[in-house]
Design a protein around this motif. Sequence first.
Motif, mmCIF file in Angstrom:
data_model
loop_
_atom_site.group_PDB
_atom_site.id
_atom_site.type_symbol
_atom_site.label_atom_id
_atom_site.label_comp_id
_atom_site.label_asym_id
_atom_site.label_seq_id
_atom_site.Cartn_x
_atom_site.Cartn_y
_atom_site.Cartn_z
ATOM 1 N N TYR A 96 1.002 -1.099 0.088
ATOM 2 C CA TYR A 96 -0.083 -0.152 0.101
ATOM 3 C C TYR A 96 0.834 1.064 0.014
ATOM 4 O O TYR A 96 1.797 1.258 0.754
ATOM 5 N N CYS A 97 0.384 1.835 -0.950
ATOM 6 C CA CYS A 97 1.276 3.506 -0.916
ATOM 7 C C CYS A 97 0.534 4.361 0.276
ATOM 8 O O CYS A 97 -0.762 4.357 0.163
ATOM 9 N N ASN A 98 1.217 5.069 0.772
ATOM 10 C CA ASN A 98 0.643 6.128 1.891
ATOM 11 C C ASN A 98 1.350 7.479 1.692
ATOM 12 O O ASN A 98 2.489 7.817 1.394
ATOM 13 N N GLY A 99 0.421 8.383 2.111
ATOM 14 C CA GLY A 99 0.886 9.862 2.210
ATOM 15 C C GLY A 99 0.341 10.514 3.228
ATOM 16 O O GLY A 99 -0.942 10.362 3.540
ATOM 17 N N GLY A 100 1.240 11.089 3.977
ATOM 18 C CA GLY A 100 0.585 12.062 5.137
ATOM 19 C C GLY A 100 1.069 13.411 4.762
ATOM 20 O O GLY A 100 1.731 13.879 4.605
ATOM 21 N N TYR A 101 -0.217 14.187 5.073
ATOM 22 C CA TYR A 101 -0.198 15.572 4.904
ATOM 23 C C TYR A 101 -0.590 16.412 6.150
ATOM 24 O O TYR A 101 -1.627 16.399 6.613
ATOM 25 N N GLN A 102 0.397 17.081 7.002
ATOM 26 C CA GLN A 102 0.132 17.552 8.129
ATOM 27 C C GLN A 102 0.689 19.127 7.967
ATOM 28 O O GLN A 102 1.746 19.454 8.279
ATOM 29 N N PRO A 103 -0.118 20.147 7.333
ATOM 30 C CA PRO A 103 0.324 21.622 7.344
ATOM 31 C C PRO A 103 0.457 22.256 8.806
ATOM 32 O O PRO A 103 -0.120 21.743 9.724
#
Length: 124
Positions: A96-103
């Motif tokens: 699984y590909c995962n991306g985390g976005y925490q601005p």
Amino acid sequence: QVQLVESGGGSVTAGGSLRLSCAATEHMFTFNIMGWYRETPGNQRQMVAVINRNDLTNYADSVKGRFTISRDNAKDKNSMYLQMDNLKPEDTGVYYCNGGYQPVISSPVAGNYWGQGTQVTVSS
């Protein structure tokens, strides 16, 4: 809504290679961190490799020296790859590909994003 789409899975014999790709469907932001995770029947999803937006990487001990994670150098860097060499039967699973976005500033699109998964099967 941003989605992650994986490709490149398949079946190989031990010692072979595969290259997984992951791309975001829209270019709204750059993920702070992206990674590949593997899931096998009866087991929790486990980290295989991760890379942050500065290209710092971390690998599971079992894949060090065999797998290489990278991110595209395009503007948003939301394309990611996993080069898997010298594959072993124990590498089998759904990746699984995962991306985390925490601005820094709160955003409604902040969060954790997952792809649909791609099967990798390594036979002995």
